[in-house]
Every structure is written in structure tokens, then in C-alpha cells.
Design a protein around this motif. Sequence first.
Motif, PDB file in Angstrom:
ATOM      1  N   ILE A  29      -1.603  -2.681   5.412  1.00 13.44           N
ATOM      2  CA  ILE A  29      -0.735  -3.300   4.404  1.00 13.44           C
ATOM      3  C   ILE A  29      -0.355  -2.303   3.310  1.00 13.44           C
ATOM      4  CG2 ILE A  29      -0.628  -5.063   2.595  1.00 13.44           C
ATOM      5  CD1 ILE A  29      -2.424  -6.797   4.390  1.00 13.44           C
ATOM      6  N   ASN A  30      -1.328  -1.499   2.847  1.00 14.85           N
ATOM      7  CA  ASN A  30      -1.109  -0.620   1.693  1.00 14.85           C
ATOM      8  C   ASN A  30      -0.706   0.799   2.062  1.00 14.85           C
ATOM      9  OD1 ASN A  30      -2.151  -2.293  -0.821  1.00 14.85           O
ATOM     10  ND2 ASN A  30      -3.570  -2.692   0.858  1.00 14.85           N
ATOM     11  N   GLY A  31      -0.945   1.204   3.319  1.00  9.90           N
ATOM     12  CA  GLY A  31      -0.564   2.544   3.732  1.00  9.90           C
ATOM     13  C   GLY A  31      -1.420   3.649   3.145  1.00  9.90           C
ATOM     14  N   LYS A  32      -2.605   3.317   2.590  1.00 11.87           N
ATOM     15  CA  LYS A  32      -3.524   4.301   2.014  1.00 11.87           C
ATOM     16  C   LYS A  32      -4.805   4.340   2.832  1.00 11.87           C
ATOM     17  CE  LYS A  32      -1.866   3.493  -2.712  1.00 11.87           C
ATOM     18  NZ  LYS A  32      -2.247   3.089  -4.085  1.00 11.87           N
ATOM     19  N   HIS A  33      -5.463   5.505   2.862  1.00 14.27           N
ATOM     20  CA  HIS A  33      -6.723   5.578   3.582  1.00 14.27           C
ATOM     21  C   HIS A  33      -7.824   4.899   2.765  1.00 14.27           C
ATOM     22  CE1 HIS A  33      -6.799   9.204   1.041  1.00 14.27           C
ATOM     23  NE2 HIS A  33      -8.113   9.125   1.076  1.00 14.27           N
ATOM     24  N   ALA A  34      -8.761   4.306   3.486  1.00 12.07           N
ATOM     25  CA  ALA A  34      -9.819   3.530   2.831  1.00 12.07           C
ATOM     26  C   ALA A  34     -11.052   3.538   3.720  1.00 12.07           C
ATOM     27  CB  ALA A  34      -9.351   2.102   2.554  1.00 12.07           C
ATOM     28  N   GLY A  35     -12.146   3.006   3.162  1.00  9.30           N
ATOM     29  CA  GLY A  35     -13.394   2.939   3.911  1.00  9.30           C
ATOM     30  C   GLY A  35     -14.429   3.896   3.366  1.00  9.30           C
ATOM     31  N   ALA A  36     -15.349   4.317   4.220  1.00 15.45           N
ATOM     32  CA  ALA A  36     -16.461   5.178   3.822  1.00 15.45           C
ATOM     33  C   ALA A  36     -15.969   6.450   3.143  1.00 15.45           C
ATOM     34  CB  ALA A  36     -17.305   5.530   5.049  1.00 15.45           C
ATOM     35  N   THR A  37     -16.666   6.864   2.066  1.00 14.15           N
ATOM     36  CA  THR A  37     -16.430   8.094   1.285  1.00 14.15           C
ATOM     37  C   THR A  37     -15.100   8.060   0.527  1.00 14.15           C
ATOM     38  OG1 THR A  37     -15.319   9.387   3.019  1.00 14.15           O
ATOM     39  CG2 THR A  37     -17.737   9.412   2.995  1.00 14.15           C
ATOM     40  N   THR A  38     -14.409   6.904   0.444  1.00 13.88           N
ATOM     41  CA  THR A  38     -13.173   6.809  -0.332  1.00 13.88           C
ATOM     42  C   THR A  38     -13.400   5.877  -1.515  1.00 13.88           C
ATOM     43  OG1 THR A  38     -12.255   4.904   0.841  1.00 13.88           O
ATOM     44  CG2 THR A  38     -11.882   7.071   1.819  1.00 13.88           C
ATOM     45  N   ARG A  39     -12.398   5.774  -2.385  1.00 12.92           N
ATOM     46  CA  ARG A  39     -12.527   4.905  -3.554  1.00 12.92           C
ATOM     47  C   ARG A  39     -12.158   3.455  -3.236  1.00 12.92           C
ATOM     48  NH1 ARG A  39     -10.592   6.696  -8.096  1.00 12.92           N
ATOM     49  NH2 ARG A  39     -10.403   8.871  -7.500  1.00 12.92           N
ATOM     50  N   TYR A  40     -11.595   3.213  -2.044  1.00 17.68           N
ATOM     51  CA  TYR A  40     -11.209   1.863  -1.659  1.00 17.68           C
ATOM     52  C   TYR A  40     -12.124   1.346  -0.548  1.00 17.68           C
ATOM     53  CZ  TYR A  40      -6.921   3.323  -4.011  1.00 17.68           C
ATOM     54  OH  TYR A  40      -6.013   3.808  -4.921  1.00 17.68           O
ATOM     55  N   LEU A  41     -12.762   0.182  -0.767  1.00 14.24           N
ATOM     56  CA  LEU A  41     -13.597  -0.476   0.245  1.00 14.24           C
ATOM     57  C   LEU A  41     -14.627   0.502   0.814  1.00 14.24           C
ATOM     58  CD1 LEU A  41     -10.700  -2.356   2.078  1.00 14.24           C
ATOM     59  CD2 LEU A  41     -12.148  -3.233   0.242  1.00 14.24           C
ATOM     60  N   SER A  42     -15.313   1.197  -0.052  1.00 15.64           N
ATOM     61  CA  SER A  42     -16.229   2.268   0.356  1.00 15.64           C
ATOM     62  C   SER A  42     -17.490   1.752   1.048  1.00 15.64           C
ATOM     63  CB  SER A  42     -16.628   3.111  -0.859  1.00 15.64           C
ATOM     64  OG  SER A  42     -17.214   2.289  -1.861  1.00 15.64           O
TER      65      SER A  42
END
Length: 653
Positions: A338-351
Motif C-alpha cells: 500500500i505504502n511502497g516503502k520497505h518495512a519489517g525487521a531492522t527498519t523503522r516501520y513494523l520492526s
Amino acid sequence: MSNQNTDSIMVCLSPSPSNIHVIRVASSMLRNKKDHFYALYISDTKRTLSDSNQEQLDKNIAYAKQLGAEVEIVSSEDIAGEIFKFANIYKVNKLVIGKNMNMRLHLFQKPIDQYLLDNIEDINLIIVPVKENRIFKRLNNKSKLTLKSIVTSILILFICTVVGFVFFKMGFHDSNIIMIYLIGVLLIALITSNIICSVVSSIASVILFNFYFTLPILSLSFYDSSYLMTFVIMIIVAFLISTLMNKIQLTAASYANMANVSRILLETNQLLQKRQSVEDIFNCGCKQLSNLFNRDIAYFPIEKSSIQNPILFPKRENSCCKEFLNANEIGVAKWVAINGKHAGATTRYLSGSKSIYYAVLTDDKIYGVIGIYLGNDVLGSFDKRILLAILSEMAICLENIISNEEKNEAIIKVKKEQFRSDLLRSISHDLRTPLTSIYGNADVLLNDNGNLKNDKKNALYKNIYDDSLWLINLVENLLSMTSIEDGSVKLRIEPEVIEDVIDESLSHVSRIKDNRKIKVNIADDFLMADMDARLIVQVLINLINNAIKYTEDESTISINAYQIKNNVYIEVCDNGSGIKDVDKNKIFEKFYTVNHSVVDSKKSMGLGLSLCKSIVEAHGGVISVKDNHPTGAIFTFSLPATKITINKNMVNC
């Protein structure tokens, strides 16, 4: 007025933690959404960043993107010159840079801020002061001392000293012993690749030379005052050698790193270029990433703006691919889609996720989401650069495929429109003659008050019949052609006796055949072929009507059938005027007609032979035309022969 109220701001990025403050200051200068915000990082080709510095740089870049900056990353030795160039390219009116107030003095070159102040015009230069105590932060990881590098340095200096004793006993000049130590310093810098060992060995070599080879020996004092200058020159030369060698190695490592990246990207690009579909592109890219990182990969397709179930690419022995099916992981993938940004482990989004997710996207479309299982690990800076580059290559290839598909669809649409246009033009022109004839003959018969004789009536009836049959054949050809063009024809292949098919076609041929001699020659009474009989009958009707149309009365038309290996061949031969060589290659094209006089004076639409070719090729056969000596033409088409199996038990009975 709008241009005057719009600012273009550029901030310079660095791997420093204080750069976050500089980016924040630059962002605070944005007054409205129309302002342009750029972030520029220039990688110095002479210096390789440590892992910690690279990690900090990635954080700074991510922070700049979060604040809406367009990030540019370039490599150059001339950092100030690149800043100046990009400021002019983007027409920047505000340039923001950070300056470490604890930075040492520049003895041999101007600091970057001073260079920019001297050269940039019409640009507001904002210098953000920061304080940072980082004496050894810029040193590469190779500056860390190890036991191996220390032992190696001591061993090389010991060997140099032993060789120096040999030269000293042999009466060689001091300069030769000095050269031995310089070679030793060079070897230490080359083997250990450690700047601390190189610098310390430079100083140690001077001390050893003074201690063992200057009078009085075995002491650090000396009688000859000229040795003082010798020591100074020796330590300067040794220091320069070690420093230059270290820089050469760092540069070589940087170029080797770049070459490795280029090799991987070239290999990936070559693999992706061979793929012809979206699924193949993702399968190839995911397999490449799985092999490079030795990690489990998942690909989440996006269809109709909705994310689908993942396609898994397990790599490790104890695969963790089932983690991608977890509702939390799927939720992270949906967020990325939906947002086109990377996310998940080691990131600031949904880490809290155990995997990191990246969108494969171009400027205006997201094609899918790729997940990489990390567990408790992290992706190194080099791996991230490879990953982003491969994702970019995948996006470019996907964009090319989509573009080609759209072009092909446009070409097919244009061809269909052209076909419809040609069809309507031909129908409107060619149907007029037979319809006018039918209308006129019918009108004469309806208004006849017994004045017409029977032979005249029969002639009119025959004309109406022939024109109607021509129209029926035309409509059949049109229906078959449109069905084949749309791909809606489904062949019903069955074994058929060739003789029956030929007889069926002759029963539908125009009555004009009564003025022709039609001969049928079949090599075998039980000759059979696999075909859709209805369509092959139409092929024969078109070929026989074509032969009748272009021959005179009392002409001979031969229909021959024979088998060669696994194919049955059917020929329709006439002794008319034949076909010119220039027409033979085009005669099977739609709406192409040969300029010959026609017996019934009706113009052909040029669909009959084109339809024959489409039907025969749909059966896996080939149709062709050649000369019939001395005059005429031979149309030949092939069909797969029926394979007949004989039951031996029935034969014995």
C-alpha cells in the motif's frame, strides 16, 4: 509569481550521527508542499566506509526520505565540485551543509565550506555547526590491530635487521641497509593492510637502524650529526610509503567491491532479460536473491490492486518459509504494497517482523512485494546495495514487459481495426453486383406475364442460383475467417476417408463445374487423414471454385491425393493461365487478388485462399502453389495421415 514563492533546498548527507540534525534543519526550511527538497551523498572513491559508518549513512538516507527528500548518491573524488555541479543542475537556492567545529585544520586543501563560499553565487549557503569527537571513526575496519598483523610486522622487521647485519659485516654502505628497511615497511603495509602497523613499523625501522647500524652501535645515540637528517628523511619516506600503500589497498578494495557489484548486476540483468513474463521475472529475481544471500525468500504477487498468497523460495536446510504465511507477516507485506516503502525487521516501520519486505515498484506502479527472512540477523550495507540494485533491475524489466504487452495489444487492435475496415470496404463493393443481379432477375420473373420462354426463365433461375451460391460461400468464408481471427475455432479432429471428403466438397461446388472435366485420382482407396472434415471440405470447395473461376469451358481440373511418410497430400490442378511468380508469395494474404479475367465476371474478395491457409495451418499442415506444365497452377496442402493399428488376434480369426 509561483516560481518566486517556491524554494529548492539541497542538504548534503554524510555517515555522521550529527547529520540527522543537519537534515532536520534543512527540512524545517520548507515552507509549503511546492518546495523541492533534495539530499545528496557523495561517496569518496579514496575511502571505504566501515560497517558502522555505512549503517549510520543508511539511517541518515532513510531519515531524509522520510522527510520527503529526493536522494541522489554519486561517487567522486572531487566532493566540493560535485556539490557545486548538482546545486546548479537542480537550480538550488538554499544549500545546507554541516561543519564539525572540532575538525582539525586543513593544511593542504581548502575545507569544503570555504570552497563553496568562494565559488557558489546566487545560492544561500547555510552552514550548520555540529560538535563531534571522532578521531579514529573514519579509519577503516582494517585499522584494528590483530595478533597476526603484529607478529607479521615484528617478523618482517627482524628479517630486515638480520639482512642489515649481513650487509653491515660485508661493508656495504648505510644507504643499502636503509633500503632494506624501506622494503620491509612496504611489505608490512602490503601484507597486513593495517595503517597502524605501517606507521609504527616506519618509526621502528628508524630506531632499529640507529640502534644496530650507527656508531656507537647498540645505543640510540650517534656521533655523526649528519645522521639526524638521515633519520628524518628515512622516517618521512617510510611513513609516505606505508600511507600510500594503505591508500592504494583501500582504493583497490573499493574498486574490487564495485567490480563485484557490477558483475552480480550484469549477471542478474542478463538472466532477467531472457525472461518474457512477469512471473518469470519474479521467479528469476527471487532465486538470484536466495542464492546470493543464502536466505529464504517470499514473493507476494499483486493482482488487481490486491496482494496474493506468497510464492516461497526456501534456501536453508531448516527452512523458515512457513513464517511468511503468518498473519502478522502478511500484514507487513500488505502495508508495503500500500505504502511502497520497505518495512519489517531492522527498519523503522513494523520492526517486530522477522523478515524485511521491499516493494518492487516504478514511479507509478507496484508490481509485487519481496520478503527476506532475517530472524535475528541483519542485512549488511553491501547486501542492501545489491538488493536494491537487483530490485531496480527487476522493476525495469517488468516495466519493459508491460510496455511491450501494451504495444502488442495496440498492434493487434490496429490490425483488427484494419481487418474490419478492409472487410467492410470489400463487402460494400463486392456484394453490390450479385445482389443487384438477384434483385433484377427476380424482378423480371415476378413481373412476367407469360411472355418469357422456358429457356429464358431457366437462365434467370440459374443466374439467381449461382449468385446466391456465391453469396453463401462468401458468408461461410467470412464467418470462418472471423472465427479464426478471434481464436474461437475449436478443431474436432477425427480420422476421415479422403475419398468421402472430396465427394462431399464436389457436391457443394458451383454448377459451372458441369462445363469442366473434374478428375479424381486417389492413390489408395482407404487413404485416411486426421482432420476436421467440415473445415477441410471448405478448403476444397474454395480451391475447386478458384480453379473453375479462372479456367475456360471444357478445361480439365484434377484432384489428386497420395501419402508420403506421415503426411497425406491433396492437389487441385488446373490448366488455366497460371499464376505469376510475383503473385505466388502474396496470393494467400487476405484481400489479395490476382488480376485475371474471371469467368462469371464477379470480383473475388481475396478471402478464399487466405482462409485455406489458416485452416490448413491450424491442422499442422502446409499449403503452397506451383506451376502446372505446360499451363495452369497446382495448389497442394498437407494433412497428418491417420495411423492405423491392426489387431493381430482379429487377423488370425
